[in-house]
Write a protein that holds these residues in place. Sequence first.
Motif, short mmCIF file in Angstrom:
data_model
loop_
_atom_site.label_atom_id
_atom_site.label_comp_id
_atom_site.label_asym_id
_atom_site.label_seq_id
_atom_site.Cartn_x
_atom_site.Cartn_y
_atom_site.Cartn_z
N TYR A 61 0.76 -1.14 0.06
CA TYR A 61 -0.04 -0.12 -0.05
C TYR A 61 1.03 1.21 -0.20
O TYR A 61 0.53 2.11 -0.79
CB TYR A 61 -0.93 0.03 1.13
N ASN A 62 2.03 1.32 0.74
CA ASN A 62 2.84 2.38 0.74
C ASN A 62 3.33 2.48 -0.65
O ASN A 62 3.69 3.76 -1.11
CB ASN A 62 3.90 2.14 1.88
N VAL A 87 4.00 5.89 -5.52
CA VAL A 87 4.27 5.91 -6.79
C VAL A 87 2.99 6.85 -7.47
O VAL A 87 3.23 7.70 -8.46
CB VAL A 87 4.17 4.62 -7.51
N ARG A 88 1.93 6.89 -7.02
CA ARG A 88 0.64 7.58 -7.41
C ARG A 88 1.12 9.07 -7.22
O ARG A 88 0.63 9.82 -7.93
CB ARG A 88 -0.47 7.14 -6.63
N LEU A 94 3.19 11.82 -11.85
CA LEU A 94 3.26 12.91 -13.09
C LEU A 94 4.76 13.40 -13.17
O LEU A 94 4.94 13.98 -14.15
CB LEU A 94 2.35 14.23 -12.41
N TYR A 95 5.51 13.02 -12.25
CA TYR A 95 7.16 13.68 -12.55
C TYR A 95 7.79 12.41 -13.59
O TYR A 95 8.62 12.70 -14.05
CB TYR A 95 7.84 13.63 -11.22
#
Length: 109
Positions: free
Chosen positions: A60-61, A66-67, A71-72
């Motif tokens: 989960y972490n 990653v979420r 965008l980077y």
Amino acid sequence: MRPSMILRGGGGDAPLGKYGKYIGGWGNLGVGIKQRGIIQYGLAPNRQKLFPGLMTDGVYNTFRRVRGQILYFIPFVVYYFINEWATERNEYLNSKAGRAEFSGEEEEE
């Protein structure tokens, strides 16, 4: 002058140094002096968990991190695919088959 056996061997309470006390030989400096304000904690290696919470929290972490960073990361992936396409296209245009296919276009202009 030769140092005395007390200084060489490290005898008990031989006067030495600024405060007149022997502080110990090499590797045992300050053995006779009680330390204050130093606290050490330890845990036996067989009592430690190697990866606590890896299966429950780790997945989960990782997804959450990653979420938050996706965008980077996307522009670098897009750049990579554009660069790969341009490299392959350049190699084709400079090959024998590419020159044969597009040789007439430059003469018309």
